[in-house]
Scaffold this motif. Structure first.
Motif, short mmCIF file in Angstrom:
data_model
loop_
_atom_site.label_atom_id
_atom_site.label_comp_id
_atom_site.label_asym_id
_atom_site.label_seq_id
_atom_site.Cartn_x
_atom_site.Cartn_y
_atom_site.Cartn_z
N LEU A 174 0.80 -1.10 -0.05
CA LEU A 174 -0.01 0.01 -0.08
C LEU A 174 0.93 1.46 -0.14
O LEU A 174 0.46 2.26 -0.57
CB LEU A 174 -0.84 0.02 1.17
N ILE A 175 1.95 1.30 0.64
CA ILE A 175 3.06 2.43 0.74
C ILE A 175 3.30 2.61 -0.80
O ILE A 175 3.47 3.44 -1.16
CB ILE A 175 4.06 2.12 1.47
N ASP A 176 3.80 1.34 -1.47
CA ASP A 176 4.35 1.32 -2.77
C ASP A 176 3.11 1.90 -3.53
O ASP A 176 3.75 2.89 -4.58
CB ASP A 176 4.47 -0.13 -3.03
N MET A 177 2.04 1.72 -3.47
CA MET A 177 0.96 2.31 -4.15
C MET A 177 0.71 3.70 -3.83
O MET A 177 -0.36 4.29 -4.44
CB MET A 177 -0.10 1.37 -4.11
N HIS A 182 3.94 6.79 4.81
CA HIS A 182 5.23 6.24 5.62
C HIS A 182 6.02 7.26 6.09
O HIS A 182 6.68 8.14 5.46
CB HIS A 182 5.79 5.22 4.62
N GLY A 183 6.56 6.85 7.41
CA GLY A 183 7.63 7.38 8.00
C GLY A 183 8.78 6.63 8.83
O GLY A 183 8.14 5.62 9.30
N HIS A 184 10.05 6.56 8.35
CA HIS A 184 10.98 5.59 8.81
C HIS A 184 11.26 5.92 10.18
O HIS A 184 12.16 4.92 10.73
CB HIS A 184 12.01 5.53 7.90
N PHE A 185 11.04 7.19 10.73
CA PHE A 185 11.59 7.58 12.22
C PHE A 185 13.00 7.05 12.45
O PHE A 185 13.20 6.59 13.50
CB PHE A 185 10.58 6.88 12.93
N GLY A 189 17.22 0.01 7.07
CA GLY A 189 16.53 -1.00 6.58
C GLY A 189 15.34 -0.76 5.31
O GLY A 189 15.35 0.39 5.03
N THR A 190 14.80 -1.78 4.82
CA THR A 190 13.92 -1.60 3.67
C THR A 190 12.49 -1.10 4.38
O THR A 190 12.27 -1.32 5.69
CB THR A 190 13.68 -2.64 2.93
N ILE A 191 11.46 -0.79 3.47
CA ILE A 191 10.13 -0.24 3.99
C ILE A 191 9.41 -1.58 4.67
O ILE A 191 8.76 -1.41 5.70
CB ILE A 191 9.44 0.36 3.11
N ARG A 192 9.77 -2.79 3.91
CA ARG A 192 9.30 -3.92 4.58
C ARG A 192 9.61 -3.99 6.22
O ARG A 192 8.81 -4.66 6.73
CB ARG A 192 9.80 -5.06 3.84
N ASP A 193 11.09 -3.93 6.35
CA ASP A 193 11.57 -4.02 7.94
C ASP A 193 10.58 -3.21 8.59
O ASP A 193 10.22 -3.19 9.82
CB ASP A 193 12.87 -3.60 7.92
N HIS A 194 10.23 -1.59 8.03
CA HIS A 194 9.54 -0.65 9.10
C HIS A 194 8.12 -1.10 9.36
O HIS A 194 7.63 -1.05 10.22
CB HIS A 194 9.62 0.69 8.08
#
Length: 319
Positions: A174-177, A182-185, A189-194
């Motif tokens: 959903l973030i990719d779309m 999304h915030g990595h704070f 790592g990857t967004i999958r990790d987040h």
């Protein structure tokens, strides 16, 4: 909460660790529950008749009981959410869904027959989570109680690990779309990790504020509403494009609506707070998503058109 943290550590170890542990737990879970069911049937003389003095209860209880059953069979949704991780998804996802539903049907029927043929309704209600152990007690004795506890832990851990894996992947998609923020704070790592961390934090918060019964009720409300909305959108927008049969979609919408209305009515009588929380939670999600999409209209370009998809993008912690 400790279980969700354990699930996070398992996922952090990599997809291979998740796969191996999930396979082991699935074998123990299915084999253990099936063994208890067979033991209960054996103790009852393999009778498939209701126990003496059993009462079917109110008619409204049946459609209401269907709502939690949706969660019992939600494994196929976990499979589809993890489709990107499956080898040959166009062939294997469908097979996995059919196999998982078939296994669930066999195991759940074993449990239902074993408990229903051995225990009347009042004893089932009194035993609650240990009804299967009580039904199998003549065959397994007191050890059945401890085996039930161990089996429940394995089953819960297996479900949590699989669900966290699937939900975190779905959030990354959903973030990719560009459908959710999304915030990595500062996390690397990857967004999958987040998204894995976000999922674990939310799941842990639920375990702190609600017991398992209320979590299951919330899950039923959210899942049924989501199911109805998806079917409605497919029927109105994508039906002709994907060749979906309208009567199948309308039947699913009708059955979902009946189950949702029944469980809402019963929960409103026994626990109105959880109904109010579910309504407030869904309202907040819809409002947030509407505001976000109004401020950030999704692009018409394919989500994977950029050099790095959101799932592959990496962030290093800021100093």
């Amino acid at each position: 909460m400790g279980l969700t943290v354990f699930a996070n550590l398992v996922h952090a170890a990599g997809n291979r660790s998740v796969g191996l542990l999930s396979e082991l737990m699935a074998v123990l879970k299915v084999g253990g529950i099936a063994a208890f069911g067979i033991a209960g049937l054996w103790a009852g003389g393999f009778s498939f008749e209701p126990a003496e003095g059993a009462d079917c209860g109110a008619a409204a209880g049946f459609p209401a009981s269907v709502a939690p059953a949706f969660l019992a069979f939600k494994g196929f949704a976990t499979i589809t959410n993890s489709g990107a991780e499956v080898t040959g998804p166009h062939r294997n996802v469908g097979r996995a869904i059919v196999i998982s539903i078939a296994i669930c049907v066999v195991v759940y029927l074993l449990v239902a027959f074993a408990v229903g043929a051995k225990l009347p309704l009042d004893r089932i209600v009194a035993a609650q989570d240990y009804a299967l152990a009580e039904a199998a007690e003549p065959a397994l004795g007191r050890i059945g109680f401890y085996l039930t506890v161990a089996l429940a832990l394995v089953a819960t851990a297996s479900g949590v690990i699989a669900s966290i894996f699937a939900v975190s992947r779905m959030l990354a998609m959903l973030i990719d779309m560009k459908l959710i923020p999304h915030g990595h704070f500062g996390m690397p790592g990857t967004i999958r990790d987040h998204t894995l961390v976000y999922t674990v934090v939310i799941a842990s918060a639920l375990t702190i504020f609600f017991d398992l019964s209320r979590i299951a009720s919330l899950g039923a409300f959210f899942y049924l509403v989501m199911d109805i909305l998806i079917h409605c959108c497919v029927w109105r927008i994508l039906r002709e494009e994907i060749g979906a049969r309208g009567w199948v979609l309308l039947t699913a919408i009708g059955l979902d609506t009946v189950a949702l209305a029944a469980v809402a009515a019963l929960k409103w009588q026994s626990d109105p707070l959880i109904v109010a929380i579910a309504i407030a939670g869904m309202t907040a999600v819809f409002l947030f998503e509407r505001i976000f999409l109004a401020l950030n209209p999704p692009s018409r370009e394919p989500a994977h058109g950029s050099h790095h998809s959101a799932q592959e993008e990496r962030h290093e912690p800021t100093s």
